[in-house]
Write an enzyme that holds these catalytic residues in place. Sequence first.
Site, PDB file in Angstrom:
ATOM      1  N   HIS A  56       0.831  -1.214   0.000  1.00 29.36           N
ATOM      2  CA  HIS A  56       0.000   0.000   0.000  1.00 29.36           C
ATOM      3  C   HIS A  56       0.863   1.260   0.000  1.00 29.36           C
ATOM      4  CE1 HIS A  56      -2.726   3.184   1.135  1.00 29.36           C
ATOM      5  NE2 HIS A  56      -2.144   3.299   2.311  1.00 29.36           N
ATOM      6  N   HIS A  80       4.736   6.345   5.613  1.00 31.06           N
ATOM      7  CA  HIS A  80       3.706   7.203   6.203  1.00 31.06           C
ATOM      8  C   HIS A  80       2.864   6.538   7.284  1.00 31.06           C
ATOM      9  CE1 HIS A  80       0.870   5.366   3.239  1.00 31.06           C
ATOM     10  NE2 HIS A  80      -0.053   5.701   4.118  1.00 31.06           N
ATOM     11  N   GLU A  84       2.323   5.249  13.250  1.00 32.29           N
ATOM     12  CA  GLU A  84       1.023   4.901  13.832  1.00 32.29           C
ATOM     13  C   GLU A  84       0.820   3.399  13.971  1.00 32.29           C
ATOM     14  OE1 GLU A  84      -3.644   6.271  13.376  1.00 32.29           O
ATOM     15  OE2 GLU A  84      -2.275   6.572  11.711  1.00 32.29           O
ATOM     16  N   ASP A  85       1.340   2.616  13.019  1.00 31.13           N
ATOM     17  CA  ASP A  85       0.982   1.197  12.955  1.00 31.13           C
ATOM     18  C   ASP A  85       2.109   0.217  13.266  1.00 31.13           C
ATOM     19  OD1 ASP A  85      -1.550   2.002  12.228  1.00 31.13           O
ATOM     20  OD2 ASP A  85      -1.198   1.768  10.077  1.00 31.13           O
ATOM     21  N   ASP A 147      -2.621   8.778  -0.532  1.00 30.17           N
ATOM     22  CA  ASP A 147      -3.031   7.678   0.343  1.00 30.17           C
ATOM     23  C   ASP A 147      -4.519   7.394   0.175  1.00 30.17           C
ATOM     24  OD1 ASP A 147      -2.960   5.825   2.607  1.00 30.17           O
ATOM     25  OD2 ASP A 147      -3.842   7.445   3.791  1.00 30.17           O
ATOM     26  N   ASP A 267     -23.743  19.245 -21.970  1.00 23.53           N
ATOM     27  CA  ASP A 267     -22.303  19.529 -22.053  1.00 23.53           C
ATOM     28  C   ASP A 267     -21.523  18.417 -21.354  1.00 23.53           C
ATOM     29  OD1 ASP A 267     -23.371  20.330 -19.629  1.00 23.53           O
ATOM     30  OD2 ASP A 267     -21.845  21.858 -19.275  1.00 23.53           O
TER      31      ASP A 267
END
Length: 270
Positions: A56, A80, A84-85, A147, A267
């Site tokens: 990812h 990134h 956090e993970d 992301d 249009d």
Amino acid sequence: MLATPMTLPDPVLELRDLLNTYLEPEKVAIILRAFETGANAHEGQVRKTGEPYILHPVAVARILANMRMDFSSVAAAILHDTIEDTPLTRGEIETRFGEEIAELVDGVTKLDKMKFRTRLEADAESFRKLMLAMSRDLRVIFIKLADRMHNMRTLGSMNHNSRRRIARETLDIYAPIADRLGMNSIKSELQDLGFANLYPWRHRTIAEHIRTVTGDRSEIIADIHKALKKKMNEAGIPCDIKGREKTPYSIYHKMLAKDLSFSEVNDVYG
């Protein structure tokens, strides 16, 4: 760093080849080192698609590389989600890659921690302003938009309620930010994917109508482009002409705003 060189998966090899078209070799090497660090940090983690999680951030980095973003942005995109993970810390990223990349990764992490309940306390416009105000470096927003774009491209692996929630956030928050920053291709893709996941029947119906009405779209746009270019040259006016077919979302939005049926929207090209 790894004790022995890591075998690079095909998506990383493709990213490397793309980066080599516009970055110096030493900067590409830093990005590949970021991949090794990210792959180690995310080891054992998988996405709902079943793929290794590291693919990812590599895909996010590829989106930025297609925009020819600087090496710090691409390296930060690969890292990134690490703060956090994973156990990787901001301090460790700064030690390995410097303050600039660490600051970008930390900025994306702070955006991720913003809870969308804020949007229930204020309108979407206020939430967008808050996101932009929190980002001292606009590259943080670029990474976040890339992301979100990749998450939208792979949204089919999520359950129905999650797809609708994420699609609504995308239409309310992220697509308007891309629009405000002049990132038209990203805005259009986010809108179209958001619309397709929020209202799949409406999206499919309008898309089918567009195909019926326009036929060979690329040929029609090319003919219009050629005619306009000829007239502008005859008038001695330098110009850059771009043509596009309007997306199902933009047509749907116009139908709602002006209370029109599809047959009344004439249009379909821009």
